[in-house]
Write a protein that holds these residues in place. Structure first.
Motif, short mmCIF file in Angstrom:
data_model
loop_
_atom_site.label_atom_id
_atom_site.label_comp_id
_atom_site.label_asym_id
_atom_site.label_seq_id
_atom_site.Cartn_x
_atom_site.Cartn_y
_atom_site.Cartn_z
N GLN A 1 -10.38 -3.13 -13.53
CA GLN A 1 -9.20 -3.99 -13.27
C GLN A 1 -8.46 -4.50 -12.13
O GLN A 1 -8.70 -3.96 -11.43
N VAL A 2 -8.30 -6.01 -11.81
CA VAL A 2 -7.04 -6.05 -11.78
C VAL A 2 -5.10 -6.06 -11.61
O VAL A 2 -5.19 -6.00 -12.67
N HIS A 3 -4.89 -5.30 -10.66
CA HIS A 3 -3.41 -5.12 -11.15
C HIS A 3 -2.43 -6.16 -10.26
O HIS A 3 -2.75 -6.07 -8.83
N LEU A 4 -1.81 -6.81 -10.26
CA LEU A 4 -0.93 -7.25 -9.72
C LEU A 4 0.30 -7.43 -10.42
O LEU A 4 1.48 -7.14 -11.54
N VAL A 5 1.20 -7.49 -9.09
CA VAL A 5 2.43 -7.62 -9.12
C VAL A 5 4.07 -8.20 -8.18
O VAL A 5 3.22 -8.40 -6.67
N GLU A 6 4.58 -8.85 -8.95
CA GLU A 6 4.98 -10.04 -8.38
C GLU A 6 6.37 -10.07 -7.86
O GLU A 6 7.38 -8.86 -8.55
N SER A 7 7.15 -10.67 -7.17
CA SER A 7 8.43 -10.21 -6.62
C SER A 7 8.91 -11.48 -6.55
O SER A 7 8.16 -12.75 -6.07
N LEU B 1 7.77 -16.38 -3.64
CA LEU B 1 7.75 -15.56 -4.64
C LEU B 1 6.79 -15.00 -4.58
O LEU B 1 5.84 -15.86 -3.39
N SER B 2 6.36 -13.74 -4.14
CA SER B 2 4.86 -13.12 -3.65
C SER B 2 4.14 -12.81 -5.07
O SER B 2 4.55 -11.64 -5.93
N CYS B 3 2.77 -11.68 -4.59
CA CYS B 3 2.21 -11.38 -5.63
C CYS B 3 0.98 -10.67 -4.77
O CYS B 3 0.02 -11.08 -4.32
N ALA B 4 0.82 -9.30 -5.02
CA ALA B 4 0.22 -8.60 -4.29
C ALA B 4 -0.57 -7.86 -5.31
O ALA B 4 -1.06 -7.32 -6.91
N ALA B 5 -2.28 -8.06 -4.93
CA ALA B 5 -3.26 -7.46 -6.34
C ALA B 5 -3.60 -6.19 -5.97
O ALA B 5 -4.21 -5.95 -4.16
N SER B 6 -3.89 -5.49 -6.04
CA SER B 6 -4.84 -3.98 -6.67
C SER B 6 -5.64 -3.42 -7.17
O SER B 6 -5.92 -4.36 -8.10
N ASP C 1 -4.59 -9.18 0.48
CA ASP C 1 -4.26 -8.65 -0.71
C ASP C 1 -3.41 -9.58 -1.27
O ASP C 1 -3.04 -9.19 -3.00
N THR C 2 -2.35 -10.26 -0.72
CA THR C 2 -1.42 -11.15 -1.32
C THR C 2 -1.01 -13.04 -1.32
O THR C 2 -1.80 -13.30 -0.14
#
Length: 119
Positions: free
Chosen positions: A1-7, A20-25, A76-77
């Motif tokens: 699955q894909v994990h998304l972290v927002e800031s 806003l930023s969102c990084a995917a991993s 991937d951001t």
């Protein structure tokens, strides 16, 4: 699955700006669409903007001309630059990652980041 972290969420005055930023991993595919959606209390989640890996963008009517979505594929951001913010922009903003496998779309969501526009 894909994990998304927002800031990047926070409190801003009307007319102000926020980024806003969102990084995917995780199990990410190179062909994908990233997007921002928002939800205010008691209201349904609505589209803010989306952007494909090739750079094609789509915006919700309420934010056209004020928000700009962009992405850095190498990282991937995804970013959402918001200008001329209004109180009605107040909502929880969610990062979305959509990718396809064998003809099926799979959606992943971030935890959400609060944006409050108030004087």
């Amino acid at each position: 699955q894909v994990h998304l972290v927002e800031s990047g969420g926070g409190l801003v005055q009307p007319g102000g700006s926020l980024r806003l930023s969102c990084a995917a991993s995780g199990n990410i595919f190179s062909i994908n669409t990233m997007g921002w959606y928002r939800q205010a209390p008691g209201k349904e989640r609505e589209l803010v903007a989306t952007i494909t890996n090739t750079g094609y963008t789509n915006y919700g009517d309420s934010v056209k001309g004020r928000f700009t979505i962009s992405r850095d594929n190498a990282r991937d951001t995804m970013y959402l630059q918001m200008y001329s913010l209004k109180p009605e922009d107040t909502a929880v903003y969610y990062c979305n990652w959509r990718q396809s496998s064998w003809g099926r779309d799979y959606d992943y969501w971030g935890q959400g980041t609060q944006v409050t526009v108030s004087s």
